[in-house]
Design a protein around this motif. Structure first.
Motif, PDB file in Angstrom:
ATOM      1  N   GLY A 440      -7.600  10.954  -4.047  1.00  0.00           N
ATOM      2  CA  GLY A 440      -8.192  10.785  -2.732  1.00  0.00           C
ATOM      3  C   GLY A 440      -9.690  10.652  -2.807  1.00  0.00           C
ATOM      4  N   ARG A 442     -13.555   9.824  -4.907  1.00  0.00           N
ATOM      5  CA  ARG A 442     -14.308   9.008  -5.847  1.00  0.00           C
ATOM      6  C   ARG A 442     -14.571   9.758  -7.155  1.00  0.00           C
ATOM      7  NH1 ARG A 442     -15.734   3.497  -5.930  1.00  0.00           N
ATOM      8  NH2 ARG A 442     -16.500   3.555  -8.047  1.00  0.00           N
ATOM      9  N   HIS A 479      -7.647  -1.189  -6.641  1.00  0.00           N
ATOM     10  CA  HIS A 479      -6.798  -0.526  -5.664  1.00  0.00           C
ATOM     11  C   HIS A 479      -5.490  -1.301  -5.541  1.00  0.00           C
ATOM     12  CE1 HIS A 479      -5.369   0.251  -1.511  1.00  0.00           C
ATOM     13  NE2 HIS A 479      -5.621   1.474  -1.903  1.00  0.00           N
ATOM     14  N   SER A 481      -2.584  -2.530  -3.449  1.00  0.00           N
ATOM     15  CA  SER A 481      -2.395  -2.666  -2.008  1.00  0.00           C
ATOM     16  C   SER A 481      -0.982  -2.290  -1.582  1.00  0.00           C
ATOM     17  CB  SER A 481      -2.734  -4.083  -1.566  1.00  0.00           C
ATOM     18  OG  SER A 481      -2.367  -5.003  -2.533  1.00  0.00           O
ATOM     19  N   TYR A 482      -0.814  -2.083  -0.303  1.00  0.00           N
ATOM     20  CA  TYR A 482       0.455  -1.720   0.332  1.00  0.00           C
ATOM     21  C   TYR A 482       1.050  -0.443  -0.227  1.00  0.00           C
ATOM     22  CZ  TYR A 482       0.454  -6.571   1.952  1.00  0.00           C
ATOM     23  OH  TYR A 482       0.134  -7.763   2.518  1.00  0.00           O
ATOM     24  N   LEU A 483       0.221   0.502  -0.597  1.00  0.00           N
ATOM     25  CA  LEU A 483       0.762   1.729  -1.153  1.00  0.00           C
ATOM     26  C   LEU A 483       0.308   2.917  -0.339  1.00  0.00           C
ATOM     27  CD1 LEU A 483       0.611   1.851  -5.024  1.00  0.00           C
ATOM     28  CD2 LEU A 483       2.564   1.910  -3.523  1.00  0.00           C
ATOM     29  N   PHE A 488      -4.870   3.688  -7.787  1.00  0.00           N
ATOM     30  CA  PHE A 488      -5.734   2.747  -8.489  1.00  0.00           C
ATOM     31  C   PHE A 488      -5.165   2.466  -9.863  1.00  0.00           C
ATOM     32  CE2 PHE A 488      -8.428   4.781  -5.414  1.00  0.00           C
ATOM     33  CZ  PHE A 488      -9.186   3.732  -4.916  1.00  0.00           C
TER      34      PHE A 488
ATOM     35  N   SER C  71       4.977  -2.692  -1.236  1.00  0.00           N
ATOM     36  CA  SER C  71       4.281  -3.173  -2.418  1.00  0.00           C
ATOM     37  C   SER C  71       5.213  -3.821  -3.425  1.00  0.00           C
ATOM     38  CB  SER C  71       3.564  -2.001  -3.088  1.00  0.00           C
ATOM     39  OG  SER C  71       3.201  -2.344  -4.384  1.00  0.00           O
ATOM     40  N   PRO C 138      -0.131 -10.231   6.779  1.00  0.00           N
ATOM     41  CA  PRO C 138       0.139  -8.833   6.427  1.00  0.00           C
ATOM     42  C   PRO C 138       1.174  -8.130   7.321  1.00  0.00           C
ATOM     43  CG  PRO C 138      -2.083  -9.080   7.330  1.00  0.00           C
ATOM     44  CD  PRO C 138      -1.516 -10.457   7.172  1.00  0.00           C
ATOM     45  N   ARG C 179       5.102   1.574   9.063  1.00  0.00           N
ATOM     46  CA  ARG C 179       4.382   2.088   7.900  1.00  0.00           C
ATOM     47  C   ARG C 179       4.883   3.461   7.458  1.00  0.00           C
ATOM     48  NH1 ARG C 179       2.193  -1.895   4.918  1.00  0.00           N
ATOM     49  NH2 ARG C 179       2.259  -3.593   6.412  1.00  0.00           N
ATOM     50  N   ARG C 250     -16.660  -5.885  -4.745  1.00  0.00           N
ATOM     51  CA  ARG C 250     -15.492  -5.058  -4.444  1.00  0.00           C
ATOM     52  C   ARG C 250     -15.907  -3.892  -3.576  1.00  0.00           C
ATOM     53  NH1 ARG C 250     -11.253  -6.583  -7.528  1.00  0.00           N
ATOM     54  NH2 ARG C 250     -11.758  -7.668  -9.450  1.00  0.00           N
ATOM     55  N   GLN C 252     -14.160  -0.697  -2.977  1.00  0.00           N
ATOM     56  CA  GLN C 252     -12.942   0.053  -3.263  1.00  0.00           C
ATOM     57  C   GLN C 252     -13.177   1.547  -3.059  1.00  0.00           C
ATOM     58  OE1 GLN C 252     -12.018  -0.740  -7.266  1.00  0.00           O
ATOM     59  NE2 GLN C 252     -13.970  -0.056  -8.042  1.00  0.00           N
ATOM     60  N   THR C 253     -13.904   1.873  -2.006  1.00  0.00           N
ATOM     61  CA  THR C 253     -14.167   3.281  -1.747  1.00  0.00           C
ATOM     62  C   THR C 253     -13.024   3.889  -0.950  1.00  0.00           C
ATOM     63  OG1 THR C 253     -15.405   2.511   0.127  1.00  0.00           O
ATOM     64  CG2 THR C 253     -16.660   3.101  -1.818  1.00  0.00           C
ATOM     65  N   ASP C 254     -13.291   5.020  -0.368  1.00  0.00           N
ATOM     66  CA  ASP C 254     -12.227   5.744   0.324  1.00  0.00           C
ATOM     67  C   ASP C 254     -11.899   5.133   1.681  1.00  0.00           C
ATOM     68  OD1 ASP C 254     -13.934   8.649  -0.841  1.00  0.00           O
ATOM     69  OD2 ASP C 254     -12.474   7.405  -1.851  1.00  0.00           O
ATOM     70  N   THR C 256     -10.208   2.715   2.397  1.00  0.00           N
ATOM     71  CA  THR C 256      -8.851   2.186   2.495  1.00  0.00           C
ATOM     72  C   THR C 256      -8.029   2.990   3.486  1.00  0.00           C
ATOM     73  OG1 THR C 256      -9.124   2.788   0.213  1.00  0.00           O
ATOM     74  CG2 THR C 256      -7.640   0.980   0.689  1.00  0.00           C
ATOM     75  N   TRP C 257      -7.238   2.358   4.252  1.00  0.00           N
ATOM     76  CA  TRP C 257      -6.314   2.958   5.212  1.00  0.00           C
ATOM     77  C   TRP C 257      -6.999   3.549   6.435  1.00  0.00           C
ATOM     78  CZ3 TRP C 257      -1.028   2.870   5.285  1.00  0.00           C
ATOM     79  CH2 TRP C 257      -0.416   2.352   4.142  1.00  0.00           C
ATOM     80  N   PRO C 263      -4.091  -2.408   5.264  1.00  0.00           N
ATOM     81  CA  PRO C 263      -4.248  -1.380   4.251  1.00  0.00           C
ATOM     82  C   PRO C 263      -4.888  -1.852   2.958  1.00  0.00           C
ATOM     83  CG  PRO C 263      -1.977  -2.129   4.317  1.00  0.00           C
ATOM     84  CD  PRO C 263      -2.722  -2.935   5.315  1.00  0.00           C
ATOM     85  N   ASN C 287      -6.954  -8.432   1.494  1.00  0.00           N
ATOM     86  CA  ASN C 287      -5.624  -8.704   0.948  1.00  0.00           C
ATOM     87  C   ASN C 287      -5.491 -10.175   0.588  1.00  0.00           C
ATOM     88  OD1 ASN C 287      -4.559  -6.225   0.860  1.00  0.00           O
ATOM     89  ND2 ASN C 287      -3.396  -6.379   2.752  1.00  0.00           N
TER      90      ASN C 287
END
Lengths: 505, 479, 365
Positions: A440, A442, A479, A481-483, A488, C71, C138, C179, C250, C252-254, C256-257, C263, C287
């Motif tokens: 969850g 970094r 990352h 996706s769709y999870l 990662f 996925s 999506p 979801r 990129r 790609q930090t937190d 997401t979601w 997502p 995506n």
């Protein structure tokens, strides 16, 4: 000095390199007997003992040939650990029948494994695992491959199962899938199974090689080229022989780039029975994640293999001497210039395109027709490739045919026929680590990445690299996706170099 | 937020230069002479569609989310002939935005503070262009005063304070003394797109020292006026600097010459320390050059040395020495560009020598080569190692011809048609071979033998080792 | 376009997979070895499957979209047991009380190009040569089916452990329920949705989509002499640029979601065009590739499909594979005309992806 040895299905090439310079090279046809072929080749380089050889890298084509022909492989058992329920796609799914028959010594799908959120899918059934091991050993299995769902993220069940099996059947070589590959269970399992099946052959052949080399005073560390034209040491290859699959194609590409003095090229390897096009970017073979490069149809493995396109035409294709027509590709395989029948290469020699003793009598018209038909097929192979008109470097045993291809910008470097050995000699150690982490935050992610980096660096040093020169060439956290949650995929690749000294002794 | 009609609007350059955007980072290399007639705050990139030309587009942070929004705005700015795009520096992080701005020729300004307040400041400034210009000139004056009386510092300040303008200090003949080469280039090769503004700089003695030139893209008149005003403020510190420099170059060359003389005659610890303090290279293999004037002989003036020294940009000192100047340094370098530059100031020929560990020998050899070079005219460079006997002979000073006539007096007296002298010269040139000389002269070998016999009777024997060299030299001097 | 396909046999699988991968516009997320093996196993057991043009079938016959959600990569790790599709279809049949006479794809691109083929072969039903997206979007309700008034609900989900979940209710509430249900199934599930008639699918679907997958695959694999020239044209699209990747941004930090419906973190790819005008091409990715800019000007955007092929051998490239220095060609595959309507643009245009305010109208065509 570095010695490269490329054992292919038709020829055994040797090259002695100092930096980018080829000091000596040789090419001998193979008879199928590794040790005697190697002795013949080494005898053809009489001055070898005068050079201080720092490392020896072998492209072990016989491992690829073993998979291709289904010969010399060990019978093995497959254990898959996943959730309970039906399994439409069991172990050995999609394997070519002959190959499967050569290795399949029983398989089982037992409960176990995790999902990608690290939750256990089902508990392990220790008794069933023990029973399976006993049965497999009784049936004659000489290895076992264990594949658990999500083992790249959660390897515990593979490790526990391995413990059970080794106490049940001591000494049975075990391949764990998470040590071989990342996500993608079927590919990972296929790769682990092949690895298990190749291990006895690898052990045996490495020992034989070492003995022959010692006889010639070649006591330098013994390395093996991998599928991506990097190398690992003999000890690693004993455990992971599958990584040497298709190394021949990879080192040929690397060697072509070295010979042409370029970092980027399209390479045509004109072989005896087939020819292929590959690509070099940044001096390295262009790899594909997909397994199109694999020469065994239907079998998909989790190895990044050189991306190649091939055509079944090569220098040893037999021809009709009177008409110059190419004969059926399924004729008994012959060597390029020495078999009983006349070949395309013979026609090229007759026309003075290739340098070899002329051994055929035919009309110039027929010879020209044979060469033209063959080179036209090669031209079409190259012309089908998109992109800008990169010059084509031709290598391989029948590389002399290259300049006869019309309408292409073809370079035929010196020593072109020994490109694989040169590529092998120039291989550098590398190691990659692929891990899946569920986190969850970094900080955790960074810590996992650091850990993976350390593992990759340790891997490349254990593969034979000089610890001072190790560098991380690729490091990524992607990352998925769709999870649920933050999953990662970490990928770290480290490369190193082999120390070398110079000069004639 | 519209500019005042009738007055020439401010340009982007003026907004940057000491104006309301002086803290902004200019993220691209584009002309800045675009007038700014209006300011528009954009809450999203597409809103730029409705902007009139010459608008400064200010992206709010909300609008600039994602690097692509900046690019889209740049594109809109380009299509709408907007003046510039202003965004917070946190959103102009991608080098790609800079590249797109450069490709489209739209100035992209990254500001460190709230874009809203930047927009307000711009609006206030363009409403009062003249006040803004005065403030700008005042600010430049202040910065110039702070930079002190030093040409490099003054030019550095000018180039920093005048964004999009290349400023340089050049000599009358067009040598770059300080500042940017781009300005000199524009001065030398006129380009209709670039205006070059120039201001002559009076020296302390009233003669023109050089020029201050400023190359600026575009034709915005008011901006040119502003630049000219700033340039004229810079004249005072530059003239003061020139006076100081002249004093120094007047004194320093003589000290250097004296030091080099001492160094070459008697190397004492003191001379070594002094030379080292001046940064003269003394140890290791050295390469050297000697420069001689090709014009009529005259004394070396301190002023000339000063001018040459100012134009000398190679490592190692340039020191007046003997009849000319010498220089030396450690690493082999190409001397030709420096020679060409100096040769433009006064006609010069050069001899180079080395590498050699001994400075004295090095300079002697270079000097000898320079003498040879001088005989070939200005701009010639001769390497000591390449000196053939013929070139050496060719370079013999004409003053010696009297002595030569004395040496050859018996021959000259007897030689009515010059055949004896020609024969003697030819034999000596060809290493004493009568046969080769006969071939060269187109006569029979016996003829040469007879003439040599006559010469010997006159006391002149080309085969006598003691006589050979003086005779050979004399022959060449007399001819 | 070539003649419509009527049968799918095992030998078509690699070609179908290649085509599906290209049409996924960089979001394929893998090789789907599992899917192609699954399809092969079922075809080998039950024989080839039939692909039908809807007009050849009874328009009153019941039909539903069959697909997966979640996925594809998870499926590669948690293999199907083989019964999931049948279970999903049977559950839907029980709920609606109608037995299906044909199967429709949700979107004939990516993994969902192959899933309905597996279902059709498994149940021995014909597969309609159409789909509801013409690419990958999506969300399950971003279809031309929904645009034409067909509801995605009721929808059934089945998981590898044998779970069966049925969701019914207004379409607007679906995504919120889907979801969590998907997570309950372990990240991927098989679905049957959009219960309707063949006539309804024929009226709302994008025709020829299944044939298009095979055709795209043939072009990519150079079968039948295709792709010798006019590569992009043969795919029904056009080439936007060829160049080298100079930057990959990129995020790609937190995050997401956290921002709701999509997502995945956004990211950008910058391509320096080689030759041509030397433009800087920026691709915006959430995506999939939503937007292509050249020097800040929009040259393509959703709903058109923007995809990347390797600049070397023109094989599809996944956005996750992108690396600095890679040579790529950017292709645009125009969206089906249904998406071009005002209602279509509202569902699948730039606005639907949060790009509304930024993308000038009047996209170049």
């Amino acid at each position: 000095m570095r010695l490269g040895i490329a054992v292919g299905s038709a020829c055994l090439d040797l090259a002695l390199m100092h930096g980018d310079t080829v000091l000596a090279s040789s090419k001998c046809p193979t008879t199928g007997l590794l040790t005697s072929d190697l002795r013949t080749s080494l005898d053809s380089l009489p001055h070898l003992r005068e050079y201080p050889v720092d490392s020896i890298t072998v492209s072990a084509g016989w491992l690829t040939d073993a998979v291709r022909a289904g010969l010399g492989l060990a019978p093995i058992a497959a254990l898959r650990l996943t959730q309970s329920g039906g399994h439409a796609l069991g172990p050995f799914t999609g394997w070519p029948a002959a190959l499967r028959a050569a290795v399949d010594c029983g398989s089982a799908v037992l409960t176990g494994g995790h999902d990608l959120a690290m939750r256990q899918l089902a508990p392990l059934d220790n008794d069933a695992i023990a029973r399976f091991a006993t049965t497999a050993a009784a049936r004659g299995a000489r290895g076992i491959a264990i594949t658990a769902s999500s083992s790249p993220a959660a390897p515990e069940h593979e490790l526990v199962a391995a413990g059970i099996i080794s106490s049940q059947v001591p000494g049975l070589p075990i391949t764990l899938s998470h040590e071989i590959a990342g996500l993608g269970l079927l590919e990972r399992e296929n790769t682990a199974l092949l690895n298990a099946a190749l291990r006895p052959l690898a052990e045996r052949s490495i020992d034989e090689l070492r003995d022959v080399l010692n006889d010639y005073g070649l006591t330098a560390p013994l390395m093996f080229a991998r599928h991506d034209a990097t190398l690992c040491n003999a000890e690693r290859l004993r455990r992971f022989p599958v990584t040497a699959l298709e190394s021949g194609a990879a080192v040929a590409l690397r060697g072509a780039a070295v010979l042409a003095g370029t970092n980027r090229a399209m390479v045509m390897e004109i072989g005896a029975r087939s020819s292929r096009i590959g690509f070099v970017e940044n001096g390295r073979p262009l790899l594909t994640r997909h397994s199109e490069g694999m020469q065994v149809p239907g079998l998909r493995v989790a190895l990044q293999l050189p991306r190649t396109l091939s055509t079944p035409i090569g220098g040893a294709r037999t021809i009709d001497c009177r008409t110059g027509e190419l004969l059926d590709a399924h004729n008994p395989p012959v060597s390029i210039g020495g078999g009983p029948s006349e070949t395309v290469f013979d026609a090229a020699v007759f026309l003075g395109l290739a340098t070899a003793p002329n051994r055929v009598q035919m009309s110039a018209l027929a010879a020209r027709k044979a060469v033209r038909t063959a080179t036209e097929q090669l031209r079409r192979l190259a012309a089908g490739v998109a992109g800008d008109r990169t010059p084509i470097v031709v290598v391989g045993p029948a590389a002399d045919l290259g300049p006869a291809i019309t309408g292409l910008d073809v370079t035929l470097p010196d020593h072109a026929s020994c490109a694989p050995a040169i590529g092998a000699a120039m291989a550098e150690p590398a190691a990659e680590v692929e891990r899946v982490v569920v986190t969850g935050n970094r900080t955790d992610l960074d810590r996992s990445l650091t850990l993976a980096t350390e593992q990759a660096m340790a891997g490349v040093i254990s593969a034979g690299a000089d610890p001072a020169g190790v560098e991380v060439t690729e490091s990524s956290a992607t990352h998925i996706s769709y999870l649920p949650g933050s999953v990662f995929r970490l990928r770290v690749r480290a490369t190193g170099r082999i120390e070398q000294s110079g000069g004639r002794r | 937020m519209t500019g005042i009609p009738g007055l020439e609007p401010l340009t982007v350059a003026e907004l940057l230069c000491g104006g309301p955007l002086n803290t902004a980072r200019l993220a691209c290399d584009v002309p800045l002479d675009r007038p700014v007639a209006e300011v528009r705050l954009l809450d999203d990139a597409a809103a730029a569609i409705s902007c009139p030309p010459h608008t400064a587009l200010v992206l709010t942070e909300q609008a600039a989310r994602g690097g692509w929004a900046v690019e889209v705005t740049l594109r809109q700015a380009w299509e709408r002939a907007a003046a510039c795009v202003i965004a917070h520096e946190s959103v102009v992080t991608s080098p790609i935005a800079d590249q797109v701005a450069t490709r489209l020729g739209v100035p992209l300004l990254a500001v460190p503070d709230d874009p809203h307040s930047a927009a307000l400041r711009v609006a206030a400034a363009i409403a009062r262009p003249e006040a803004t210009r005065s403030a700008l000139i005042a600010r430049c004056a202040l910065r110039l005063a702070e930079s002190g009386e030093n040409a490099r510092a003054v030019l550095g300040t000018l180039n920093a304070e005048l964004p999009g303008v290349h400023v340089a200090l050049i000599t009358g003949s067009g040598t770059l003394l300080a500042g940017r080469a781009a300005a000199l280039e524009a001065w030398q090769t006129p380009d209709p797109a670039i205006t070059v503004l120039s201001t002559p700089i009076p020296g302390p003695d009233g003669l023109e020292l050089g020029q201050l030139i400023a190359a600026v893209t575009g034709r915005a008149k008011a901006w040119h006026t502003t630049i000219t005003a700033v340039l004229s403020i810079a004249l005072a510190p530059l003239t003061a600097w020139a006076a100081t420099e002249r004093l120094r170059t007047d004194r320093a060359p003589r000290l250097a010459t004296a030091l080099l003389d001492r160094l070459l005659t008697e190397e004492t610890p003191e001379t070594l320390v002094e030379a080292t303090a001046l940064g003269w290279p003394l140890d290791g293999p050295l390469v050297g050059i000697a420069l001689l004037r090709t014009g009529p002989a005259q004394d070396l003036t301190a002023a000339l040395t000063g001018a040459l020294t100012a134009a000398w940009d190679l490592p190692g000192p340039l020191v007046a020495h003997g009849e000319g100047w010498v220089s030396w340094c450690r690493d082999p370098i190409s001397w030709d560009p420096a020679l060409n530059r100096l040769n433009a100031i006064t006609g010069l020929a050069a001899g180079v020598a080395g590498p050699d560990r001994d400075l004295r020998r090095l300079l002697t050899q270079a000097g000898a080569a320079a003498v040879v070079a001088r005989s070939h005219g200005p701009g010639t460079l001769v390497r000591a190692g390449e000196l053939g006997p013929a070139r050496l002979l060719a370079a013999l000073p004409a003053e010696l011809s009297g002595t030569a006539r004395d040496v050859l007096a018996p021959v000259l007296a007897a030689d009515t048609d010059g055949t004896l002298l020609a024969t003697l010269t030819s034999v000596l040139d060809l290493g004493g071979s009568a046969k080769d000389a006969a071939a060269a002269l187109g006569v029979h070998r016996n003829t040469v033998a007879t003439r040599l016999e006559r010469l010997r009777e006159l006391g002149v024997d080309p085969t006598d080792p003691r006589q050979r060299l003086p005779l050979h030299l004399a022959c060449h001097l007399v001819r | 376009m070539t003649a419509p396909i009527t049968r799918i046999e095992a030998e078509h699988i690699p070609t179908l997979q290649a085509g599906a991968q290209l049409l996924a516009c960089g979001t394929g997320g893998g090789d789907w070895l599992v899917l192609s093996e699954w399809l092969r196993v079922v075809i080998e057991r039950n024989g080839p499957l039939t692909v039908a043009q809807p007009e050849d079938l009874d328009p009153e016959g019941a039909c539903a979209a069959v697909h997966m959600v979640g996925s594809p990569m998870l499926m590669e790790e948690q293999l199907p047991t083989g019964g999931e599709l049948r279970l999903a279809i049977e559950a839907l049949q029980r709920w609606t009380g109608r037995e299906l006479t044909a199967i429709a794809p949700l979107n004939a691109a990516g993994p969902n190009a192959l899933i309905p083929m597996i279902a059709a072969a498994e149940l021995g039903l014909p597969l309609l040569d159409l789909d509801g997206m013409g690419r990958i979007f999506p969300l399950v309700d971003m279809t031309t089916y929904a645009l034409g008034g067909l509801a995605p609900t009721p929808i059934t989900l089945t998981g590898t452990a044998g779970e069966v979940i049925l969701l019914d209710g207004p379409a607007g509430r679906l995504e919120g329920q889907l979801r969590p249900a998907l997570l309950g199934c372990g990240g991927w599930a098989c679905c049957a949705s959009y219960p309707g008639t063949i006539g309804q699918f024929a009226a709302t679907g994008i025709p020829g989509s299944v044939s298009r997958v095979l055709h795209a695959g043939r072009v990519l694999r150079r079968e039948h002499g295709l792709a010798e020239d006019g590569f992009a044209r043969q795919l029904g699209g056009r080439s936007l640029a060829v160049g080298q990747i100079v930057d990959v941004e990129r995020h790609q930090t937190d995050r997401t979601w956290t921002d709701g419906s999509f997502p995945a973190g956004p990211s950008s790819v910058i391509i320096g065009e080689s030759g041509g005008h030397g433009r800087m091409i920026r691709l915006e990715i959430h995506n999939d590739i939503l937007l292509a800019l050249a020097d800040g000007g929009v040259i393509a955007s959703v709903p058109d499909g923007i995809c990347l092929v390797s600049g070397i051998d023109r094989q599809p490239v996944d956005v996750e594979q992108l690396q600095l220095g890679m040579r790529v060609e950017v292709l645009v595959l125009p969206a089906a005309s249904a998406w071009r309507s005002e209602a279509g643009m509202a569902v699948a245009g730039p606005a639907a992806f949060g790009l509304a305010h930024h993308v000038p109208t009047g996209l170049p065509r």
